[in-house]
Design an enzyme around this catalytic site. Structure first.
Site, mmCIF file in Angstrom:
data_model
loop_
_atom_site.group_PDB
_atom_site.id
_atom_site.type_symbol
_atom_site.label_atom_id
_atom_site.label_comp_id
_atom_site.label_asym_id
_atom_site.label_seq_id
_atom_site.Cartn_x
_atom_site.Cartn_y
_atom_site.Cartn_z
ATOM 1 N N GLU A 1 0.812 -1.215 0.000
ATOM 2 C CA GLU A 1 0.000 0.000 0.000
ATOM 3 C C GLU A 1 0.849 1.269 0.000
ATOM 4 O O GLU A 1 0.516 2.253 -0.664
ATOM 5 C CB GLU A 1 -0.938 -0.004 1.208
ATOM 6 C CG GLU A 1 -2.109 -0.983 1.076
ATOM 7 C CD GLU A 1 -1.725 -2.420 1.355
ATOM 8 O OE1 GLU A 1 -2.526 -3.321 1.039
ATOM 9 O OE2 GLU A 1 -0.610 -2.636 1.893
ATOM 10 N N HIS B 1 -11.194 -5.865 6.986
ATOM 11 C CA HIS B 1 -11.938 -5.604 5.756
ATOM 12 C C HIS B 1 -13.238 -4.849 6.035
ATOM 13 O O HIS B 1 -14.048 -4.668 5.138
ATOM 14 C CB HIS B 1 -12.272 -6.920 5.054
ATOM 15 C CG HIS B 1 -11.085 -7.749 4.689
ATOM 16 N ND1 HIS B 1 -10.303 -8.378 5.630
ATOM 17 C CD2 HIS B 1 -10.537 -8.053 3.483
ATOM 18 C CE1 HIS B 1 -9.333 -9.039 5.024
ATOM 19 N NE2 HIS B 1 -9.460 -8.855 3.724
#
Length: 320
Positions: A60, A129
């Site tokens: 990321e 998530h």
């Protein structure tokens, strides 16, 4: 106008903007050949090629760092972080660079980039998530934080975000991806960033909710004289619209799925207390997720604010 769900509306916005502006580049884990974990970018690599829809490594910080370099180089990157729970891995890039380049360069450089991230609970996914940490990013001057609540405003807001000269964090409620279909304008269609929407008119109590909570709130307030405000942009926030509503109704309930402590609802409550306390008939009431990690699977149904909790909060507000 075609009836689309949010996945289709966001895909359409990306497709139209990429056709209009060849500087736009999508990048992220699985955004190309797979079309994204939720298939939001499905078909775009076939249309625009692997140089404009780029599959990246699972990194990321590198995804956002590459986007910074692209933006400084004259491109308009749209990096995708696969879930909001993975954004902390890129916080160094976002806090130290994305949010500060305009100020650091005294306006010489801007970073026209949109960081897309699915967020929120309700699809029975693991904790990383399902997180809602939008308040962290609202605390970073220099970044706009945008949260759509339906397919049509998702398209209009994303188009405006891509055209904005400054960085935007665009948070997409996973629970809404395929829950709602509505008519979505084709072609030129934008919504202004920083402008709230009055989703429902009312006169007895103001209710503020964003993302997937808006749909739940709109159902829960049936039978109440409630005015529902959908901020759409949390930073910068449209205080004018909210304060006008509170001054009219004299009551405020704030609902979000992020944990209660330090959630953006606290900022709303504090600002209303400062700017409109003489108009309030009772305390500002907050309904939010508990201060615990998002639980697994079906337990998430006990985590999200329920219709019953929302109605209880309205009854409490209306007692004053």
């Amino acid at each position: 106008m075609a009836k689309l769900n949010m996945v289709e509306a966001i895909n359409l916005a990306l497709k139209e903007e990429m056709s209009r502006d060849e500087r736009i580049i999508l990048l992220g884990e699985d955004v190309g050949r797979l079309g994204g974990v939720f298939r939001v970018t499905d078909g775009l690599q076939a249309l625009f090629g692997p140089d404009r829809v780029v599959d990246t490594h699972l990194a990321e910080a590198a995804i956002v760092g590459t986007a910074i370099g692209l933006a400084l180089g004259g491109f308009k990157p749209v990096p995708e972080i696969q879930f909001m729970g993975f954004l902390p891995a890129a916080l160094d890039q976002i806090i130290c660079h994305v949010s500060r380049y305009r100020n650091r360069s005294r306006g010489r450089y801007t970073l026209p980039m949109v960081i897309r991230a699915p967020y929120g609970a309700g699809i029975h996914a693991p904790e990383h998530h399902s997180e809602s940490t939008e308040a962290i990013f609202c605390h970073m001057p220099g970044i706009k934080v945008v949260i759509p609540s339906g397919p049509a405003n998702a398209k209009g807001l994303l188009t405006a975000a891509i055209r904005d000269p400054d960085p935007v964090l665009f948070l997409e409620p996973t629970r809404l991806y395929r829950m709602v279909k509505e008519e979505v304008p084709q072609g030129e269609y934008t919504l202004p960033l920083g402008k709230a929407c009055i989703a429902r008119q009312g006169g007895a109590v103001t209710v503020v909710a964003w993302g997937s909570m808006l749909q739940r709130v709109l159902k829960a307030v049936e039978g109440y004289d409630a005015e529902v405000i959908d901020p759409l942009t949390l930073s910068p926030f449209d205080w004018e619209t909210l304060l006008a509503s509170v001054k009219k109704t004299g009551r405020l309930v704030v609902i979000h799925e992020a944990p209660l402590t330090g959630g953006f609802g606290a900022e709303i409550a504090a600002t209303v207390a400062q700017e409109a306390i003489l108009h309030l008939r009772g305390p500002v009431i907050r309904v939010a997720g508990p201060d615990v990690p998002v639980p697994l699977a079906k337990l998430v149904d006990h985590y999200l604010p329920s219709p019953e909790q929302i109605q209880t909060s309205l009854d409490e507000a209306l007692r004053y």
